[in-house]
Design an enzyme around this catalytic site. Structure first.
Site, mmCIF file in Angstrom:
data_model
loop_
_atom_site.group_PDB
_atom_site.id
_atom_site.type_symbol
_atom_site.label_atom_id
_atom_site.label_comp_id
_atom_site.label_asym_id
_atom_site.label_seq_id
_atom_site.Cartn_x
_atom_site.Cartn_y
_atom_site.Cartn_z
ATOM 1 N N GLY A 214 0.941 -1.243 -0.072
ATOM 2 C CA GLY A 214 -0.163 0.062 0.106
ATOM 3 C C GLY A 214 0.849 1.377 -0.149
ATOM 4 N N PRO A 215 0.169 2.358 -0.350
ATOM 5 C CG PRO A 215 -1.432 3.907 -0.283
ATOM 6 C CD PRO A 215 -1.186 2.617 -0.520
ATOM 7 N N PRO A 216 2.570 5.063 1.301
ATOM 8 C CG PRO A 216 4.362 5.994 0.681
ATOM 9 C CD PRO A 216 3.292 5.431 -0.031
ATOM 10 N N GLY A 217 2.298 5.841 4.774
ATOM 11 C CA GLY A 217 1.571 6.429 5.642
ATOM 12 C C GLY A 217 0.305 6.025 5.967
ATOM 13 C CB VAL A 218 -2.030 3.229 4.488
ATOM 14 C CG1 VAL A 218 -2.237 4.394 3.382
ATOM 15 C CG2 VAL A 218 -0.938 2.152 4.205
ATOM 16 N N GLY A 219 -0.154 2.866 7.672
ATOM 17 C CA GLY A 219 -0.177 2.244 8.935
ATOM 18 C C GLY A 219 0.361 0.715 8.626
ATOM 19 C CE LYS A 220 3.401 -0.249 3.356
ATOM 20 N NZ LYS A 220 2.905 1.180 3.245
ATOM 21 C CB THR A 221 5.473 -0.063 9.854
ATOM 22 O OG1 THR A 221 6.216 0.232 8.653
ATOM 23 C CG2 THR A 221 6.627 -0.313 10.951
ATOM 24 C CB SER B 65 -5.089 2.363 -16.338
ATOM 25 O OG SER B 65 -3.917 3.243 -15.990
ATOM 26 C CE LYS C 198 -5.730 2.856 -11.930
ATOM 27 N NZ LYS C 198 -5.801 2.133 -13.240
#
Length: 836
Positions: free
Chosen positions: A375-382, A726, A769
């Site tokens: 996922g994109p940075p800053g979404v809380g993966k870590t 796309s 998107k």
């Protein structure tokens, strides 16, 4: 050399002049040789000599040898010690010198100096006649009492030490086995004494005088130990040990030296290490290797470089958690509550963790899954990985893989290299101390590759559930079981992950947050955290939800919440200044000079004196503009669609979804197509496909659009590299608008791949998107028909605000993109008769 059981030394001895330390009979010491005469003694007698007689030297204490052999000898100390050189070590750095290991034999007196160059040689008289005491001759009464008192004091000294130390136990045996007349020299060399006191013992030729000079030194050492035992705090693992004994030698070839040092003896360390190896509960292959290395270590001198390498290897092996593990917390209800408290949204991740817990309840021997959060940075993966570890009750360890380009970082170095060390996997297990932690492999999509190997290939064994039960680190060189480790990898995109590595992981997409989810996250987590970080309380600062909406829509445009948190931090800092100034004014107690405090930041009259603000400080739109400045992002969609030849597409990036403008212009020319905007090969092919389809379908009054015209397609922003299939439908719509002179609807955006026959094929990243279109204020989205299934991932309230149109052909796309539809041209193809 031996006669009647005593020691007989040659009458002519080469002299070794020393000024540091005193060699006593029965002691062993190291002597550094670097002056001219002493170097000649070593080269002429020790290195070239072939008999045992050539290894006996006369060591003269308290006499400095001149640096140059042309200088005169100083006055020699009258009493010296005949020594046996048992080891010679030479070195050329920083200058040529030798180090001798010498064992003292007996005393002598210099009677005549025969020569001074190239080294000193003298006629000596042997002073010690030990056979007169050891052959049963009776001692006088006073000497017998001195001998007995000295022996009792020596026993008392040894009794105050820890008898579990092997060296102390050996010293106790030597006290009983050595002739008592040798004890003054042995103990004077062993206890802490000055060089002057040792010289007095050396000069005491008479045995009775020697006992009298050494007994006070021994008594002083005992009193010091008693005082140390009273003042020293007891330790549970060291009740009786007060001093450590440095390894040396005792007459006739070894000495012991007492020093105030709390370190374990080497022999004791070896026993402790062997016990740890046997108690580590390691598998049979690893235990066999450790015992073999331990056996080699016992036979290895400490001066060898391999000694430290082998010892470090064994210490690492005993520290690894071969069988130590933590028990999982399998309460699903508690786990669900904990995950919901830590993170808002992210339902797919939470469901996967709860599924793992449920299966663990039913089957206790479940292998750890290999998850990959994309996922994109800053979404809380870590942070989700850390919460998973806390939910399971496991240890957590993060391994940052971004920029790693050496496979040794993963698999370790082989022990044949200098400075070798284990890889990050084994180091992490050593750090956490258990064999079932949660390992977070951060930024796995940013692994590099160099001449030192491919770390992504090294991860194949780590992340394969069928192989990682026998992971072999190059440093350990024995298998280690990683099957109980829960591996969680994070990545921004899967395009840079090698297919073989991606195949071993269970990929879970973590899309960006909607605006409503960001508001909830801000008020549940971000604002309380920033208030705590800046020393504020909810009674001092309040940020309403309307203000949070303003920050999200006008000051941030991202998939995650990192920029949002930074903006909230900026607000907290501005309020902290106001609060601090208000405290200062309150302490000054000057209410007559202050004006009424303002309820909201940014309101009120200007004043030369700062007034303490009224609490709480509420952040409204005016205060928000004062603190953060003018808005950064504006809704510019409608303003850019005022001319034909402009359409809005949707793009996916590692940072989340983005809207993308496509602009086209037409001018007189010879039918050339110009593409700008740093486009990749796939997008260039999509543009050529769009032109070919439009020309074949004659959507511009039946004429060829390229006849007598040049077409220029531009994709802002020009500094950003773009590629992917796309954008095909967007390019067709943009060109159709240009050729027909009609405007595309300002609230429409689209995505999809095209074919030469006019079909619309599915694309990826639909949720990202759609969220990007929602953030930009677009209301109508055209998607490929086969992507309709992906709409289930879109939140219900987002679907209610948007109109989704699915299309399987370009005709349907154009009809939906223009007000009133787009007129279709019926193409008649000649009928082909089959000849089969």
């Amino acid at each position: 050399m031996a006669s009647h059981g005593g020691i007989q030394i040659p009458s002519r001895l080469p002299l070794l002049l020393t000024h540091e330390g005193v060699l006593l009979p029965g002691s062993t010491t190291r002597v550094s040789v670097h002056s001219a005469r002493n170097m000649q003694v070593v080269r002429s007698r020790l290195l070239k000599g072939t008999s045992l007689k050539s290894t006996i030297l006369g060591v003269i204490p308290n006499t400095r040898d001149p640096e140059h052999d042309t200088q005169e000898l100083p006055a020699l100390h009258s009493i010296g010690t005949a020594g046996l050189a048992v080891q010679v070590v030479g070195s050329n750095w920083p200058k040529p010198h030798y180090t001798l290991l010498i064992t003292g034999l007996c005393r002598f007196r210099v009677t005549q100096l025969l020569r001074e160059r190239p080294f000193a040689v003298a006629i000596v008289e042997q002073l010690d006649r030990l056979e007169q005491y050891t052959e049963g001759q009776p001692l006088d009464r006073e000497l017998r009492e001195l001998t007995q008192n000295f022996y009792q004091a020596a026993l008392q000294l040894v009794g105050m030490l820890d008898m579990s130390v092997p060296v102390v136990a050996k010293l106790r045996q030597l006290l009983d086995s050595l002739p008592r007349e040798t004890l003054p020299d042995v103990l004077a060399a062993m206890i802490r004494t000055s060089n002057t006191e040792k010289l007095q013992v050396l000069d005491a030729v008479d045995l009775q005088e020697r006992f009298k000079k050494t007994l006070p030194m021994l008594t002083r050492q005992i009193e010091g130990l008693k005082l140390l035992q009273k003042t020293r705090k007891p330790r549970p693992d060291d009740d009786k040990r007060v001093l450590a004994i440095r390894k040396g030698g005792v007459f006739p070839g070894r000495q012991f030296s007492l020093e105030e040092d709390g370190e374990d003896e080497d022999g004791d360390d070896m026993a402790v290490l062997e016990r740890k190896v046997k108690e580590a509960a390691m598998p049979e292959p690893a235990l066999h290797v450790c015992l073999k290395e331990l056996k080699r270590l016992k036979k290895m001198p400490q001066s060898m470089p391999e000694y430290a390498l082998t010892r470090n290897y064994l210490e690492l092996m005993v520290e690894l958690p071969w069988t130590k593990s933590t028990s999982d917390c399998l309460d699903i209800r508690a786990a669900r509550v904990l995950l919901d408290n830590d993170h808002y949204a992210l339902e797919k991740l939470k469901r996967r963790v709860l599924e793992y817990l449920a299966v663990r309840q039913l089957r206790s021997t479940l292998k750890g899954p290999i998850l990959c959060f994309v996922g994109p940075p800053g979404v809380g993966k870590t942070s989700v990985g850390r919460s998973i570890a806390r939910t399971l009750g496991r240890e957590f360890h993060r391994i940052a893989l971004g920029g790693v380009c050496d496979q040794s970082d993963v698999r370790g170095h082989r022990r044949t290299y200098v400075g070798s060390m284990p890889g990050r996997i084994i180091n992490g297990l050593k750090t956490v101390g258990v064999n079932n932690p949660v390992f977070l492999l951060d930024e796995v999509d940013k692994l590099g590759k160099s001449l030192q190997g491919d770390p992504a290939a090294a991860l194949l064994e780590v992340l394969d559930p069928e192989q990682n039960h026998s992971f072999t680190d190059h440093y350990l060189n024995v298998p280690f079981d990683l099957s109980q480790v829960l591996f969680i990898a994070t990545a921004n995109t899967t395009s840079t992950i090698p297919p073989a590595l991606l195949d071993r992981m269970e990929v879970i997409q973590v899309p960006g947050y909607t605006q409503e989810e960001k508001v909830e996250i801000a008020h549940r987590h971000l604002i309380p955290h920033q208030l705590e970080q800046h020393g504020l309380t909810p009674q001092q600062l309040q940020i309403p939800q309307d203000t949070t909406h303003e920050i999200i829509s006008k000051y941030t445009r991202e998939a995650g919440v990192r920029s949002l948190e930074r903006k909230i931090g900026a607000i907290c800092r501005a309020v902290a200044v106001k609060v601090a100034e208000g405290h200062k004014m309150s302490k000054a107690e000057s209410p007559g000079e202050t004006e009424a405090g303002r309820e909201q930041v940014g309101k009120g009259e200007d004043s030369d004196v700062t007034a303490p603000p009224e609490m709480p400080i509420v952040i409204d739109q005016i205060a928000l503009k004062d603190i953060l400045g003018p808005q950064i992002f504006e809704m510019e969609v409608s303003g850019r669609l005022t001319l034909p030849g402009v359409a809005i597409g949707l793009a996916w990036t590692p940072l989340g979804g983005e809207i993308m403008f496509v602009e086209a212009s037409r001018m007189e020319g010879d039918g050339q197509l110009t593409l700008t905007g740093q486009l990749g090969d796939i997008m260039k092919e999509s543009a050529h496909l769009a032109i070919s389809w439009l020309r074949s379908n004659t959507y511009t009054c039946g004429a060829d659009p390229l006849e007598g015209n040049d077409i220029h397609l531009h994709f802002p922003a020009g500094a950003v590299t773009k590629d992917g299939p796309s954008a095909g439908v967007t390019i067709v719509t943009c060109l159709a608008s240009l050729f027909s002179g009609r405007l595309v609807r300002s609230d429409v955006t689209m995505t999809g791949e095209i074919t030469l026959r006019g079909l619309v094929l599915p694309v990826g990243g639909i949720k990202d998107k759609v969220l990007a279109a929602h953030r930009a204020g677009l209301k109508r989205i055209i998607l490929p028909k086969r992507n309709e299934k992906d709409l289930e991932e879109i939140p219900v309230h987002i679907q209610a605000e948007l109109a989704f149109i699915t299309a399987s052909t370009l005709d349907e796309v154009l009809n939906a993109a223009f007000d009133g539809g787009f007129p279709a041209v019926v193409i008649t193809h000649p009928q082909i008769t089959s000849k089969l």
